[in-house]
Design a protein around this motif. Structure first.
Motif, PDB file in Angstrom:
ATOM      1  N   LEU A   1       0.912  -1.098   0.123  1.00 37.40           N
ATOM      2  CA  LEU A   1      -0.083   0.016   0.157  1.00 37.40           C
ATOM      3  C   LEU A   1       0.879   1.257  -0.073  1.00 37.40           C
ATOM      4  N   HIS A   2       0.602   2.179  -0.866  1.00 38.53           N
ATOM      5  CA  HIS A   2       1.455   3.457  -1.144  1.00 38.53           C
ATOM      6  C   HIS A   2       0.544   4.397  -0.671  1.00 38.53           C
ATOM      7  N   GLU A   3       1.212   5.147   0.587  1.00 36.76           N
ATOM      8  CA  GLU A   3       0.504   5.967   1.161  1.00 36.76           C
ATOM      9  C   GLU A   3       1.351   7.192   1.322  1.00 36.76           C
ATOM     10  N   GLU A   4       0.942   8.384   0.781  1.00 36.26           N
ATOM     11  CA  GLU A   4       1.511   9.621   0.417  1.00 36.26           C
ATOM     12  C   GLU A   4       1.125  10.538   1.128  1.00 36.26           C
ATOM     13  N   SER A   5       1.669  11.241   1.978  1.00 36.36           N
ATOM     14  CA  SER A   5       1.099  12.752   2.794  1.00 36.36           C
ATOM     15  C   SER A   5       2.294  13.717   2.724  1.00 36.36           C
ATOM     16  N   GLY A   6       1.806  15.002   2.754  1.00 36.11           N
ATOM     17  CA  GLY A   6       2.574  16.022   2.812  1.00 36.11           C
ATOM     18  C   GLY A   6       1.934  17.298   2.622  1.00 36.11           C
ATOM     19  N   THR A   7       2.624  18.457   2.063  1.00 36.51           N
ATOM     20  CA  THR A   7       2.051  19.779   1.812  1.00 36.51           C
ATOM     21  C   THR A   7       2.513  20.197   0.276  1.00 36.51           C
ATOM     22  N   PHE A   8       1.247  20.547  -0.476  1.00 38.75           N
ATOM     23  CA  PHE A   8       1.372  20.925  -1.611  1.00 38.75           C
ATOM     24  C   PHE A   8       1.218  22.429  -1.972  1.00 38.75           C
ATOM     25  N   VAL A   9       2.149  23.069  -2.361  1.00 38.75           N
ATOM     26  CA  VAL A   9       1.935  24.595  -2.675  1.00 38.75           C
ATOM     27  C   VAL A   9       1.876  24.859  -4.032  1.00 38.75           C
ATOM     28  N   TRP A  10       0.676  25.486  -4.385  1.00 34.70           N
ATOM     29  CA  TRP A  10       0.267  25.809  -5.853  1.00 34.70           C
ATOM     30  C   TRP A  10       0.138  27.232  -5.665  1.00 34.70           C
ATOM     31  N   LEU A  11       0.869  28.080  -6.728  1.00 31.47           N
ATOM     32  CA  LEU A  11       0.796  29.286  -6.829  1.00 31.47           C
ATOM     33  C   LEU A  11       0.849  30.288  -5.401  1.00 31.47           C
TER      34      LEU A  11
ATOM     35  N   VAL B   1      -0.136  29.042  -2.321  1.00 27.57           N
ATOM     36  CA  VAL B   1      -1.169  28.462  -1.563  1.00 27.57           C
ATOM     37  C   VAL B   1      -0.907  26.973  -0.919  1.00 27.57           C
ATOM     38  N   ALA B   2      -0.367  26.786   0.254  1.00 31.74           N
ATOM     39  CA  ALA B   2       0.031  25.536   0.802  1.00 31.74           C
ATOM     40  C   ALA B   2      -1.313  24.759   1.243  1.00 31.74           C
ATOM     41  N   ARG B   3      -1.457  23.490   0.810  1.00 33.51           N
ATOM     42  CA  ARG B   3      -2.683  22.825   1.338  1.00 33.51           C
ATOM     43  C   ARG B   3      -2.138  21.204   1.425  1.00 33.51           C
ATOM     44  N   PRO B   4      -2.591  20.593   2.792  1.00 29.61           N
ATOM     45  CA  PRO B   4      -2.180  19.253   2.698  1.00 29.61           C
ATOM     46  C   PRO B   4      -2.797  18.437   1.759  1.00 29.61           C
ATOM     47  N   ALA B   5      -1.932  17.366   1.587  1.00 25.21           N
ATOM     48  CA  ALA B   5      -2.075  16.578   0.199  1.00 25.21           C
ATOM     49  C   ALA B   5      -1.933  14.987   0.473  1.00 25.21           C
ATOM     50  N   VAL B   6      -2.780  14.127   0.190  1.00 28.89           N
ATOM     51  CA  VAL B   6      -2.567  12.694   0.469  1.00 28.89           C
ATOM     52  C   VAL B   6      -2.959  12.058  -0.777  1.00 28.89           C
ATOM     53  N   ARG B   7      -2.370  10.745  -1.088  1.00 31.00           N
ATOM     54  CA  ARG B   7      -2.817   9.786  -1.934  1.00 31.00           C
ATOM     55  C   ARG B   7      -2.522   8.354  -1.678  1.00 31.00           C
ATOM     56  N   THR B   8      -3.423   7.429  -2.144  1.00 28.88           N
ATOM     57  CA  THR B   8      -2.917   6.126  -1.713  1.00 28.88           C
ATOM     58  C   THR B   8      -3.102   5.269  -2.927  1.00 28.88           C
ATOM     59  N   LEU B   9      -1.942   4.550  -3.282  1.00 30.51           N
ATOM     60  CA  LEU B   9      -2.257   3.708  -4.495  1.00 30.51           C
ATOM     61  C   LEU B   9      -2.005   2.243  -4.047  1.00 30.51           C
ATOM     62  N   ARG B  10      -2.129   1.259  -4.728  1.00 28.81           N
ATOM     63  CA  ARG B  10      -1.828  -0.116  -4.453  1.00 28.81           C
ATOM     64  C   ARG B  10      -0.924  -0.937  -5.349  1.00 28.81           C
ATOM     65  N   PHE B  11       0.248  -1.164  -5.006  1.00 26.58           N
ATOM     66  CA  PHE B  11       1.108  -1.850  -5.503  1.00 26.58           C
ATOM     67  C   PHE B  11       1.125  -3.386  -5.530  1.00 26.58           C
ATOM     68  N   LEU B  12       0.734  -4.081  -6.720  1.00 27.11           N
ATOM     69  CA  LEU B  12       0.441  -5.627  -6.823  1.00 27.11           C
ATOM     70  C   LEU B  12       1.478  -6.292  -7.361  1.00 27.11           C
ATOM     71  N   PRO B  13       1.590  -7.448  -7.126  1.00 30.77           N
ATOM     72  CA  PRO B  13       2.816  -8.140  -7.815  1.00 30.77           C
ATOM     73  C   PRO B  13       2.078  -8.323  -9.413  1.00 30.77           C
ATOM     74  N   GLY B  14       3.295  -7.940 -10.284  1.00 30.03           N
ATOM     75  CA  GLY B  14       2.886  -8.046 -11.564  1.00 30.03           C
ATOM     76  C   GLY B  14       2.993  -9.306 -12.107  1.00 30.03           C
ATOM     77  N   PRO B  15       2.643  -9.309 -13.567  1.00 27.18           N
ATOM     78  CA  PRO B  15       2.547 -10.474 -14.405  1.00 27.18           C
ATOM     79  C   PRO B  15       3.814 -11.366 -14.443  1.00 27.18           C
ATOM     80  N   ARG B  16       4.908 -10.684 -14.419  1.00 26.76           N
ATOM     81  CA  ARG B  16       6.407 -11.394 -14.297  1.00 26.76           C
ATOM     82  C   ARG B  16       6.985 -11.203 -12.788  1.00 26.76           C
ATOM     83  N   PRO B  17       8.016 -12.076 -12.511  1.00 24.25           N
ATOM     84  CA  PRO B  17       8.606 -11.879 -11.300  1.00 24.25           C
ATOM     85  C   PRO B  17       9.133 -10.748 -11.247  1.00 24.25           C
ATOM     86  N   GLY B  18       9.250  -9.998 -10.044  1.00 25.36           N
ATOM     87  CA  GLY B  18      10.084  -8.683  -9.828  1.00 25.36           C
ATOM     88  C   GLY B  18       9.245  -7.391 -10.439  1.00 25.36           C
ATOM     89  N   THR B  19       8.019  -7.522 -10.946  1.00 27.59           N
ATOM     90  CA  THR B  19       7.477  -6.344 -11.474  1.00 27.59           C
ATOM     91  C   THR B  19       5.956  -6.108 -10.581  1.00 27.59           C
TER      92      THR B  19
END
Length: 159
Positions: A62-72, A74-92
């Motif tokens: 589980l990829h869980e990212e959190s921090g601060t995003f500053v755009w123009l 203006v600072a805002r808290p930012a989070v995102r979650t991704l899932r990294f699953l075993p790929g079709p070939r070993p090591g991917t």
């Protein structure tokens, strides 16, 4: 980055915590932003659903990212979650959004990987490169009618 470090098992390489610095440039509008934070790659909760509603597969992260995003300025808290699953070939890996939708493939066995993700009429083209055991980078170029962006993210292992 001229030379790349081959990674025989991307999920084993990514496991742990990484300091993240991302620059975001709107190539059409000229706006610039910056994200700083931490990404943790850890085992998903065993009681959380896998792709088929059952438990997540062995080796998944589980990829869980959190921090601060500053755009123009203006600072805002930012989070995102991704899932990294075993790929079709070993090591991917098969990278998914938090809700299980496909995002992209990931194969760092040569230390470099190029992939694409269509998003509506826009196309995300990503390049992943590994410089050493503790540093890697992603460069996403997003082009289409809705977006014209360049996102460069540097990761450095914590600890």
């Amino acid at each position: 980055m001229g030379e790349f470090r081959p990674v025989p098992d991307v999920l084993a390489y990514l496991a742990g915590s990484w300091r993240v610095e991302r620059s975001v440039r709107d190539l059409a509008g000229g706006g610039e932003g910056r994200f700083e934070g931490v990404t943790a790659f850890g085992a998903p909760h065993r009681d959380g659903p896998g792709e088929d509603g059952g438990p997540p597969p062995d080796g998944a992260l589980l990829h869980e990212e959190s921090g601060t995003f500053v755009w123009l300025g203006v600072a805002r808290p930012a989070v995102r979650t991704l899932r990294f699953l075993p790929g079709p070939r070993p090591g991917t890996a098969d990278v998914r959004f938090a809700d299980g939708r496909p995002f992209h493939d990931l194969d760092l066995t040569t230390g470099r990987h190029v992939t694409e993700h269509p998003c509506s009429a826009d196309l995300y083209r990503g390049e992943f490169t590994v410089s050493d055991a503790d540093r890697w980078r992603t460069v996403w170029r997003v082009a289409g009618p809705a977006k014209d962006l360049l996102l460069i993210t540097d990761y450095a292992r914590v600890g």
